[in-house]
Design an enzyme around this catalytic site. Structure first.
Site, PDB file in Angstrom:
ATOM      1  N   ASP A 125       9.532  75.427  48.608  1.00 29.20           N
ATOM      2  CA  ASP A 125       9.784  76.743  49.189  1.00 29.20           C
ATOM      3  C   ASP A 125       8.631  77.149  50.101  1.00 29.20           C
ATOM      4  O   ASP A 125       7.959  78.151  49.903  1.00 29.20           O
ATOM      5  CB  ASP A 125      10.039  77.805  48.108  1.00 29.20           C
ATOM      6  CG  ASP A 125      11.513  77.846  47.716  1.00 29.20           C
ATOM      7  OD1 ASP A 125      12.304  77.045  48.253  1.00 29.20           O
ATOM      8  OD2 ASP A 125      11.868  78.680  46.869  1.00 29.20           O
TER       9      ASP A 125
ATOM     10  N   HIS B 278      10.682  70.911  42.475  1.00 28.86           N
ATOM     11  CA  HIS B 278      10.567  72.329  42.827  1.00 28.86           C
ATOM     12  C   HIS B 278      10.863  73.217  41.611  1.00 28.86           C
ATOM     13  O   HIS B 278      10.185  74.215  41.361  1.00 28.86           O
ATOM     14  CB  HIS B 278      11.516  72.671  43.977  1.00 28.86           C
ATOM     15  CG  HIS B 278      11.478  74.118  44.352  1.00 28.86           C
ATOM     16  ND1 HIS B 278      10.317  74.724  44.777  1.00 28.86           N
ATOM     17  CD2 HIS B 278      12.433  75.075  44.349  1.00 28.86           C
ATOM     18  CE1 HIS B 278      10.571  75.998  45.011  1.00 28.86           C
ATOM     19  NE2 HIS B 278      11.837  76.240  44.755  1.00 28.86           N
TER      20      HIS B 278
ATOM     21  N   HIS C  99      13.074  82.498  36.531  1.00 31.44           N
ATOM     22  CA  HIS C  99      14.204  81.575  36.421  1.00 31.44           C
ATOM     23  C   HIS C  99      14.274  80.869  35.069  1.00 31.44           C
ATOM     24  O   HIS C  99      15.323  80.378  34.685  1.00 31.44           O
ATOM     25  CB  HIS C  99      14.132  80.494  37.513  1.00 31.44           C
ATOM     26  CG  HIS C  99      14.264  81.032  38.902  1.00 31.44           C
ATOM     27  ND1 HIS C  99      13.179  81.170  39.741  1.00 31.44           N
ATOM     28  CD2 HIS C  99      15.331  81.473  39.593  1.00 31.44           C
ATOM     29  CE1 HIS C  99      13.592  81.674  40.897  1.00 31.44           C
ATOM     30  NE2 HIS C  99      14.880  81.869  40.829  1.00 31.44           N
TER      31      HIS C  99
ATOM     32  N   HIS D  66       8.853  77.303  42.224  1.00 36.32           N
ATOM     33  CA  HIS D  66      10.108  78.040  42.006  1.00 36.32           C
ATOM     34  C   HIS D  66       9.901  79.369  41.292  1.00 36.32           C
ATOM     35  O   HIS D  66      10.320  80.401  41.807  1.00 36.32           O
ATOM     36  CB  HIS D  66      11.130  77.175  41.261  1.00 36.32           C
ATOM     37  CG  HIS D  66      12.541  77.714  41.329  1.00 36.32           C
ATOM     38  ND1 HIS D  66      13.130  78.110  42.509  1.00 36.32           N
ATOM     39  CD2 HIS D  66      13.474  77.896  40.359  1.00 36.32           C
ATOM     40  CE1 HIS D  66      14.364  78.524  42.255  1.00 36.32           C
ATOM     41  NE2 HIS D  66      14.601  78.409  40.964  1.00 36.32           N
ATOM     42  N   ASP D  67       9.312  79.376  40.115  1.00 35.14           N
ATOM     43  CA  ASP D  67       8.936  80.660  39.525  1.00 35.14           C
ATOM     44  C   ASP D  67       7.586  81.044  40.124  1.00 35.14           C
ATOM     45  O   ASP D  67       6.654  80.231  40.150  1.00 35.14           O
ATOM     46  CB  ASP D  67       8.858  80.576  37.998  1.00 35.14           C
ATOM     47  CG  ASP D  67      10.210  80.900  37.369  1.00 35.14           C
ATOM     48  OD1 ASP D  67      11.035  81.551  38.053  1.00 35.14           O
ATOM     49  OD2 ASP D  67      10.444  80.531  36.209  1.00 35.14           O
ATOM     50  N   HIS D  68       7.514  82.279  40.617  1.00 38.06           N
ATOM     51  CA  HIS D  68       6.332  82.686  41.362  1.00 38.06           C
ATOM     52  C   HIS D  68       5.218  83.137  40.428  1.00 38.06           C
ATOM     53  O   HIS D  68       4.906  84.318  40.314  1.00 38.06           O
ATOM     54  CB  HIS D  68       6.686  83.783  42.367  1.00 38.06           C
ATOM     55  CG  HIS D  68       7.603  83.295  43.446  1.00 38.06           C
ATOM     56  ND1 HIS D  68       7.937  84.035  44.538  1.00 38.06           N
ATOM     57  CD2 HIS D  68       8.230  82.116  43.596  1.00 38.06           C
ATOM     58  CE1 HIS D  68       8.750  83.341  45.321  1.00 38.06           C
ATOM     59  NE2 HIS D  68       8.948  82.178  44.759  1.00 38.06           N
TER      60      HIS D  68
END
Ligand SMILES: *[C@@H]1O[C@H](CO)[C@@H](O)[C@H](O)[C@H]1NC(C)=O
Ligand SMILES: *[C@@H]1O[C@H](CO)[C@@H](O)[C@H](O)[C@H]1NC(C)=O
Length: 307
Positions: A82, A190, A199, A225-227
């Site tokens: 991302d 990712h 997520h 993916h998880d921030h």
């Protein structure tokens, strides 16, 4: 199919791949020989979910990456995906490349190769005697993207059929892991296998990818993916799950089940991670936007093997 390698004047370049000419329908592992240091060590930074034109602390994180990168004398940078918000790059000349990458990660120590997954259809596969690093395209494993539950639309050109595509990815990964004689095996995707962030766990990866990682004694699975930043250990195997998805916009307070089994560390602000490896030891460190160490973890291996 093409791999786009763009260099700017500062030698900062990113291995990107785009669906410039699709049609083949399978991801390809692309091998890179990455040299290691004279003393047999290797180090790199891991950052994910970052490209927001410097906003949301992206520039602050970049600055600290520069100084940690210098201190460790890093060999390269890994991006967990991302990379360009909101919709990736439209092509080779998209100004977002400069605004979110070249003009942000300007420190001398970051003028190294950047390896990135999350750009189908080419996936880098880094080989050194010390470590092998496999990138895997985790997106097509996630059912939800194909059923459009989230209301997003996805570009699946090139992924003609999800089943053979993912089966082929797993086959490539298995062959690579089976044949690897490297001291450290690292797989990068990712999506998280384990996460208490927004997520959460990715069930499809738990079911289909994790068994391979365990069978072939993979040391680390890294993702974005998880921030957030997080670290999980596993009860039944030595694998460590490491999320580094906090390169810009973080999701403060977006946490599920804080007391999950195996959770070693969780941070819901911005930051990044470093990895230092040598024949006997691996060391993982997480940092915040000020460069302060948030969490440290290391493990040792016996030295009797051939390398
Ligand atoms: C930037 O980081 C600081 C320190 O963690 C935090 O207080 C601030 O909210 C962050 N800014 C944004 C826009 O996320
Ligand atoms: C690597 O090797 C030496 C011992 O041979 C050790 O003292 C050093 O701290 C190690 N660790 C890393 C992560 O480089």
């Amino acid at each position: 199919m093409a791999v786009l390698c763009r260099r700017n004047m500062a030698y900062l370049y990113l291995v990107l791949s785009f669906l410039l000419c699709s049609g083949f329908g399978f991801a390809e592992l692309e091998k890179f020989e990455q040299s290691i240091n004279g003393d047999g060590s290797l180090s790199f930074l891991v950052i994910g979910d970052w490209g927001r034109r410097g906003e949301f602390n992206q520039s602050e994180v970049a600055l600290q990456m520069g100084s940690v990168g210098e201190k460790l004398g890093i060999n390269f940078v890994v991006s967990t995906g991302d990379n360009f918000y909101d919709d990736g790059l439209s092509g080779e000349d998209d100004p977002a490349f400069e605004e979110s990458f070249s003009k942000i990660y300007t420190a001398q120590s970051l003028q190294k190769q950047w390896y990135s997954g999350n750009f189908p259809l080419h996936y880098p596969y880094l080989i050194t005697k010390l470590a092998e690093i496999f990138f895997i395209d985790t997106t097509p494993f996630v059912k939800m993207y194909f059923t459009n539950e989230e209301g997003h639309t996805y570009d699946w050109r090139g992924v003609k059929s999800r089943k053979p595509y993912t089966a082929n990815l797993l086959k490539d990964l298995e062959v690579a892991l089976r044949e690897s004689s490297a001291k450290w095996k690292i797989v990068i995707g990712h999506h998280a296998i384990r996460s208490i962030g927004h997520h959460g766990d990715t069930e499809e990866l738990i079911n289909r990818v994790l068994p391979l990682l365990k069978t072939y004694n993979v040391d680390f699975y890294m993702n974005g993916h998880d921030h957030c930043l997080e670290h999980f250990s596993d009860k039944e195997s030595p694998i460590q799950f490491l999320t580094s998805g906090a390169g810009s916009k973080a999701w403060r307070g977006d946490v599920k089940e804080k007391n999950r089994d195996g959770l070693q560390f969780f941070y819901d602000g911005q930051g990044f991670m470093s990895v230092e490896l040598n024949r006997s030891e691996a060391k993982i460190v997480f940092y915040d936007v000020f460069g302060e160490v948030l969490h440290k973890w290391s493990t040792k291996k016996e030295l009797h093997s051939s390398i």
